[in-house]
Design a protein around this motif. Structure first.
Motif, mmCIF file in Angstrom:
data_model
loop_
_atom_site.group_PDB
_atom_site.id
_atom_site.type_symbol
_atom_site.label_atom_id
_atom_site.label_comp_id
_atom_site.label_asym_id
_atom_site.label_seq_id
_atom_site.Cartn_x
_atom_site.Cartn_y
_atom_site.Cartn_z
ATOM 1 N N UNK A 66 0.847 -1.189 0.000
ATOM 2 C CA UNK A 66 0.000 0.000 0.000
ATOM 3 C C UNK A 66 0.885 1.241 0.000
ATOM 4 N N UNK A 67 0.290 2.384 -0.301
ATOM 5 C CA UNK A 67 1.075 3.622 -0.291
ATOM 6 C C UNK A 67 1.716 3.859 1.070
ATOM 7 N N UNK A 68 0.961 3.577 2.134
ATOM 8 C CA UNK A 68 1.459 3.840 3.482
ATOM 9 C C UNK A 68 2.634 2.950 3.853
ATOM 10 N N UNK A 69 2.713 1.760 3.230
ATOM 11 C CA UNK A 69 3.744 0.797 3.624
ATOM 12 C C UNK A 69 4.971 0.796 2.714
ATOM 13 N N UNK A 70 4.945 1.542 1.627
ATOM 14 C CA UNK A 70 6.056 1.446 0.663
ATOM 15 C C UNK A 70 7.390 1.863 1.261
ATOM 16 N N UNK A 71 7.391 2.891 2.092
ATOM 17 C CA UNK A 71 8.656 3.328 2.688
ATOM 18 C C UNK A 71 9.246 2.214 3.549
ATOM 19 N N UNK A 72 8.395 1.498 4.282
ATOM 20 C CA UNK A 72 8.866 0.383 5.102
ATOM 21 C C UNK A 72 9.534 -0.675 4.237
#
Length: 285
Positions: A101-107
């Motif tokens: 998801x967009x929210x998890x891409x950095x992780x």
């Protein structure tokens, strides 16, 4: 927080967790995933489920990762990183893929996952695409039965780039499927099963847009007027246009990301080569 096995917690706790982040999974969808793969949960001091993460082996060298969820109130305190570090220990040595998801891409980028391709989550009230000009696709389309399972497994392995026989056996048992045959050879197939708000079409495997469309058409006709979903990497072209005209509009996107090398044909459609036109699900690939 401490770690528990996902199979040891109450199903309604998992269902409540996915509802908290507005994911559409029913309790039955969670149970199917628990029977298909493995996973862990993050538990607080009184045993409440505050996070989850799962993995689904496909053969000996590859796995998909999914259902990585953290309670909204814990999403900024590193719970996702905490869960993923434990997942990576569990699947060490395997090539991995996931839908971010967009929210998890950095992780996932911080864990060295590499972007591959966008997945378009298409859904809505299904309708027959009356204005869509039929594409030429020779052969016979019929409903798939138990005797066709071996052919489904062979074609899916070519398209997916890994052996996911166990998953396909489970999906076949709870799905209605249609296949395109030329002579005795299976050239394309589409499965459809209950999921979330209605039904989901997938996986869909074919070697051309025309072949993919003819095996999806019976599912659209059967579920006309009902909620239908299809997750695809196809951004443009006849198949993407057909899906849109059937009432399944792009609702959201996720990003397929991978850790380790994958076969060059994975998620790609090329002349004469079977490709995955629609995912089984974002967690399963």
């Amino acid at each position: 927080m401490h770690v528990g096995d996902i199979k040891d917690v109450e199903l309604d706790q998992l269902h409540a967790l996915s509802i908290s982040v507005r994911w559409p999974h029913r309790a039955e969808d969670w149970e199917f995933l628990r029977q298909t793969g493995s996973g862990i949960v993050a538990l607080d001091e009184i045993g409440r489920v505050m996070g989850s993460a799962m993995w689904f082996p496909h053969g000996d060298e590859f796995a998909t990762v999914g259902m990585v969820i953290t309670s909204p109130r814990l999403q900024t305190n590193g719970t996702g990183q905490w869960l993923m570090s434990r997942i990576l220990d569990k699947v060490s040595g395997r090539r991995l893929s996931l839908s971010a998801t967009r929210a998890a891409r950095r992780l996932y980028l911080s864990l060295d996952f590499k972007p591959e391709k966008t997945v378009y989550q298409c859904q809505g009230e299904a309708r027959i695409a009356k204005d869509f000009a039929p594409l030429s696709s020779e052969g016979t389309v019929r409903q798939l039965g138990a005797d066709d399972l071996a052919a489904i497994l062979r074609l899916d392995a070519i398209a997916f780039g890994a052996d996911r026989s166990e998953l396909l056996r489970r999906l076949h048992g709870q799905s209605i499927g249609y296949g395109l045959f030329r002579g005795a050879d299976l050239q394309a197939f589409a499965l459809c099963r209950p999921f979330g708000r209605g039904h989901v079409v997938g996986p869909v495997v074919a070697s051309s847009d025309a072949d993919a469309i003819v095996v999806v058409e019976p599912h659209v006709a059967h579920h006309a007027g009902q909620f239908l979903r299809l997750d695809t990497h196809m951004e443009s072209g006849d198949f993407a246009s057909y899906v849109s005209q059937c009432g399944m509009l792009v609702y959201d996107t996720v990003l397929t990301m991978s850790l380790g090398n994958h076969p060059s044909n994975r998620n790609k459609a090329s002349a004469g080569m079977a490709a995955t036109y629609a995912l089984a699900s974002q967690a399963l690939g």
